[in-house]
Design an enzyme around this catalytic site. Structure first.
Site, PDB file in Angstrom:
ATOM      1  N   GLY A  43      16.890 -18.185 -28.997  1.00 54.83           N
ATOM      2  CA  GLY A  43      15.802 -18.817 -28.246  1.00 54.83           C
ATOM      3  C   GLY A  43      16.150 -19.243 -26.826  1.00 54.83           C
ATOM      4  O   GLY A  43      15.285 -19.320 -25.970  1.00 54.83           O
ATOM      5  N   GLU A  97      20.047 -25.498 -25.171  1.00 52.65           N
ATOM      6  CA  GLU A  97      19.160 -25.154 -26.292  1.00 52.65           C
ATOM      7  C   GLU A  97      17.744 -24.947 -25.780  1.00 52.65           C
ATOM      8  O   GLU A  97      17.384 -25.461 -24.719  1.00 52.65           O
ATOM      9  CB  GLU A  97      19.165 -26.306 -27.313  1.00 52.65           C
ATOM     10  CG  GLU A  97      19.760 -25.959 -28.669  1.00 52.65           C
ATOM     11  CD  GLU A  97      18.910 -25.044 -29.554  1.00 52.65           C
ATOM     12  OE1 GLU A  97      18.257 -24.104 -29.044  1.00 52.65           O
ATOM     13  OE2 GLU A  97      18.912 -25.258 -30.765  1.00 52.65           O
ATOM     14  N   ASP A  98      16.962 -24.221 -26.559  1.00 51.72           N
ATOM     15  CA  ASP A  98      15.561 -24.037 -26.173  1.00 51.72           C
ATOM     16  C   ASP A  98      14.726 -25.265 -26.517  1.00 51.72           C
ATOM     17  O   ASP A  98      13.971 -25.760 -25.705  1.00 51.72           O
ATOM     18  CB  ASP A  98      14.971 -22.773 -26.816  1.00 51.72           C
ATOM     19  CG  ASP A  98      15.155 -22.704 -28.331  1.00 51.72           C
ATOM     20  OD1 ASP A  98      15.809 -23.601 -28.916  1.00 51.72           O
ATOM     21  OD2 ASP A  98      14.653 -21.748 -28.946  1.00 51.72           O
ATOM     22  N   ASP A 101      13.841 -30.077 -32.035  1.00 51.90           N
ATOM     23  CA  ASP A 101      12.669 -30.307 -32.879  1.00 51.90           C
ATOM     24  C   ASP A 101      13.029 -31.326 -33.970  1.00 51.90           C
ATOM     25  O   ASP A 101      13.084 -32.515 -33.687  1.00 51.90           O
ATOM     26  CB  ASP A 101      12.232 -28.949 -33.438  1.00 51.90           C
ATOM     27  CG  ASP A 101      10.917 -28.973 -34.189  1.00 51.90           C
ATOM     28  OD1 ASP A 101       9.983 -29.645 -33.716  1.00 51.90           O
ATOM     29  OD2 ASP A 101      10.817 -28.331 -35.247  1.00 51.90           O
ATOM     30  N   LYS A 129      10.764 -32.313 -28.720  1.00 53.20           N
ATOM     31  CA  LYS A 129       9.590 -32.735 -29.504  1.00 53.20           C
ATOM     32  C   LYS A 129      10.003 -33.937 -30.346  1.00 53.20           C
ATOM     33  O   LYS A 129      10.269 -33.813 -31.533  1.00 53.20           O
ATOM     34  CB  LYS A 129       9.181 -31.593 -30.448  1.00 53.20           C
ATOM     35  CG  LYS A 129       8.079 -30.688 -29.931  1.00 53.20           C
ATOM     36  CD  LYS A 129       7.393 -29.935 -31.069  1.00 53.20           C
ATOM     37  CE  LYS A 129       7.985 -28.573 -31.285  1.00 53.20           C
ATOM     38  NZ  LYS A 129       7.312 -27.792 -32.367  1.00 53.20           N
ATOM     39  N   PHE A 152       3.256 -26.013 -32.160  1.00 52.84           N
ATOM     40  CA  PHE A 152       4.186 -24.890 -32.243  1.00 52.84           C
ATOM     41  C   PHE A 152       4.043 -24.043 -30.984  1.00 52.84           C
ATOM     42  O   PHE A 152       2.974 -23.496 -30.710  1.00 52.84           O
ATOM     43  CB  PHE A 152       3.935 -24.054 -33.494  1.00 52.84           C
ATOM     44  CG  PHE A 152       5.018 -23.043 -33.713  1.00 52.84           C
ATOM     45  CD1 PHE A 152       6.254 -23.419 -34.212  1.00 52.84           C
ATOM     46  CD2 PHE A 152       4.814 -21.708 -33.386  1.00 52.84           C
ATOM     47  CE1 PHE A 152       7.276 -22.493 -34.375  1.00 52.84           C
ATOM     48  CE2 PHE A 152       5.830 -20.768 -33.560  1.00 52.84           C
ATOM     49  CZ  PHE A 152       7.056 -21.173 -34.052  1.00 52.84           C
ATOM     50  N   VAL A 153       5.116 -23.954 -30.219  1.00 54.35           N
ATOM     51  CA  VAL A 153       5.051 -23.256 -28.930  1.00 54.35           C
ATOM     52  C   VAL A 153       5.848 -21.949 -28.966  1.00 54.35           C
ATOM     53  O   VAL A 153       6.816 -21.818 -29.732  1.00 54.35           O
ATOM     54  CB  VAL A 153       5.562 -24.151 -27.786  1.00 54.35           C
ATOM     55  CG1 VAL A 153       4.613 -25.315 -27.556  1.00 54.35           C
ATOM     56  CG2 VAL A 153       6.981 -24.662 -28.044  1.00 54.35           C
ATOM     57  N   ASP A 159      10.160 -17.854 -30.077  1.00 58.44           N
ATOM     58  CA  ASP A 159       9.471 -16.799 -30.811  1.00 58.44           C
ATOM     59  C   ASP A 159       8.570 -17.323 -31.921  1.00 58.44           C
ATOM     60  O   ASP A 159       8.707 -18.461 -32.373  1.00 58.44           O
ATOM     61  CB  ASP A 159      10.498 -15.872 -31.467  1.00 58.44           C
ATOM     62  CG  ASP A 159      11.174 -16.545 -32.669  1.00 58.44           C
ATOM     63  OD1 ASP A 159      11.683 -17.663 -32.505  1.00 58.44           O
ATOM     64  OD2 ASP A 159      11.166 -15.951 -33.769  1.00 58.44           O
ATOM     65  N   ARG A 165       8.818 -13.861 -27.312  1.00 55.57           N
ATOM     66  CA  ARG A 165       9.932 -14.403 -26.528  1.00 55.57           C
ATOM     67  C   ARG A 165       9.824 -14.012 -25.053  1.00 55.57           C
ATOM     68  O   ARG A 165      10.324 -14.701 -24.180  1.00 55.57           O
ATOM     69  CB  ARG A 165      11.277 -13.877 -27.061  1.00 55.57           C
ATOM     70  CG  ARG A 165      11.657 -14.387 -28.441  1.00 55.57           C
ATOM     71  CD  ARG A 165      13.124 -14.054 -28.706  1.00 55.57           C
ATOM     72  NE  ARG A 165      13.497 -14.151 -30.117  1.00 55.57           N
ATOM     73  CZ  ARG A 165      13.869 -15.270 -30.715  1.00 55.57           C
ATOM     74  NH1 ARG A 165      13.882 -16.405 -30.047  1.00 55.57           N
ATOM     75  NH2 ARG A 165      14.216 -15.268 -31.982  1.00 55.57           N
TER      76      ARG A 165
HETATM   77  P1  5GP Z   1      15.371 -28.039 -35.148  1.00 50.60           P
HETATM   78  O1  5GP Z   1      14.211 -28.293 -36.066  1.00 50.60           O
HETATM   79  O2  5GP Z   1      16.609 -27.770 -35.923  1.00 50.60           O
HETATM   80  O3  5GP Z   1      15.523 -29.142 -34.130  1.00 50.60           O
HETATM   81  O4  5GP Z   1      15.010 -26.742 -34.342  1.00 50.60           O
HETATM   82  C1  5GP Z   1      15.481 -25.537 -34.784  1.00 50.60           C
HETATM   83  C2  5GP Z   1      14.970 -24.363 -34.068  1.00 50.60           C
HETATM   84  O5  5GP Z   1      13.638 -24.201 -34.473  1.00 50.60           O
HETATM   85  C3  5GP Z   1      14.904 -24.395 -32.560  1.00 50.60           C
HETATM   86  O6  5GP Z   1      16.110 -24.083 -31.949  1.00 50.60           O
HETATM   87  C4  5GP Z   1      13.870 -23.307 -32.343  1.00 50.60           C
HETATM   88  O7  5GP Z   1      14.497 -22.041 -32.393  1.00 50.60           O
HETATM   89  C5  5GP Z   1      12.955 -23.492 -33.523  1.00 50.60           C
HETATM   90  N1  5GP Z   1      11.741 -24.248 -33.160  1.00 50.60           N
HETATM   91  C6  5GP Z   1      11.491 -25.557 -33.296  1.00 50.60           C
HETATM   92  N2  5GP Z   1      10.263 -25.871 -32.817  1.00 50.60           N
HETATM   93  C7  5GP Z   1       9.743 -24.716 -32.386  1.00 50.60           C
HETATM   94  C8  5GP Z   1       8.503 -24.364 -31.766  1.00 50.60           C
HETATM   95  O8  5GP Z   1       7.598 -25.163 -31.479  1.00 50.60           O
HETATM   96  N3  5GP Z   1       8.343 -23.045 -31.465  1.00 50.60           N
HETATM   97  C9  5GP Z   1       9.288 -22.103 -31.732  1.00 50.60           C
HETATM   98  N4  5GP Z   1       9.002 -20.857 -31.389  1.00 50.60           N
HETATM   99  N5  5GP Z   1      10.458 -22.394 -32.290  1.00 50.60           N
HETATM  100  C10 5GP Z   1      10.678 -23.690 -32.614  1.00 50.60           C
HETATM  101 MG    MG Z   2      16.747 -22.067 -31.170  1.00 52.90          MG
END
Ligand code: 5GP
Ligand code: MG
Length: 179
Positions: A43, A97-98, A101, A129, A152-153, A159, A165
């Site tokens: 990402g 990181e992207d 979440d 977020k 959800f973006v 992606d 992407r």
């Molecule tokens: P975490 O929940 O572990 O903080 O996030 C894990 C991964 O979930 C992120 O690195 C990203 O790849 C994906 N992710 C979380 N929120 C979103 C979202 O809103 N859109 C997309 N496309 N991926 C997300």
């Molecule tokens: Mg990611």
């Protein structure tokens, strides 16, 4: 592709402006530190490519490939598909990181990298977020591009089932596109 976008949350121009700002801050904070910049694949690729070119200091590039996400909901478990290749012991490390979440992935990555004994370890995420954070996650990002609402973006590297992407902006996906 674009017909499935409900709303553009961050335009290309907004993203570039913020990356320029972050680039100045990071170049200052990491001056004379010769940092290793670790990107979390996949990402982060687009953000990484733009961000690294705004750093006007010597730095090295490394990547780590993890997987934790299926569809629009986190599976909660994180696996390393490919670890970094460099030895980071005693080095200043910045993770890009992207999106931050639930915090599952970054908590995992942070612990994994801390075990390698870097001199310092900081996190820069394009998107945050906070409303989605899992209880018990105490980790925070040191640098945040944008704090966004709970939607959800996709786009700019992010992606949905490996698509979107390549959109140049960050957009909210229409719920009907999830099917
Ligand atoms: P975490 O929940 O572990 O903080 O996030 C894990 C991964 O979930 C992120 O690195 C990203 O790849 C994906 N992710 C979380 N929120 C979103 C979202 O809103 N859109 C997309 N496309 N991926 C997300
Ligand atoms: Mg990611």
């Amino acid at each position: 592709m674009e017909e499935n976008i409900q709303e553009i949350l961050l335009t290309e121009a907004q993203i570039q402006k913020r990356i320029n700002e972050l680039g100045k801050i990071l170049s200052e904070d990491y001056r004379d530190k010769n940092p290793i910049i670790i990107g979390v694949l996949k990402g982060v690729v687009v953000f990484y490519a733009d961000m690294i070119r705004r750093l006007n200091i010597p730095c090295q590039m490394e990547f780590m490939w993890i997987s934790s996400y299926e569809g629009t909901d986190s599976t909660g478990s994180v696996i390393i598909k490919q670890d970094i290749a460099a030895d980071i012991e005693g080095r200043h490390v910045l993770v890009l990181e992207d999106i931050f979440d639930t915090g599952n992935s970054l908590t995992f990555v942070h612990k994994h990298l801390m075990d390698k004994k870097p001199a310092s370890l900081k996190i820069c995420t394009l998107l945050d977020k906070p409303s989605r954070r899992k209880p018990g996650v105490t980790l925070e990002a040191d640098y945040v591009g944008f704090t966004i609402p709970n939607a959800f973006v996709v786009g700019y590297g992010l992606d949905y089932n490996e698509y979107y992407r390549n959109l140049p902006y960050v957009g909210i996906l229409k719920p009907e596109a999830y099917t």
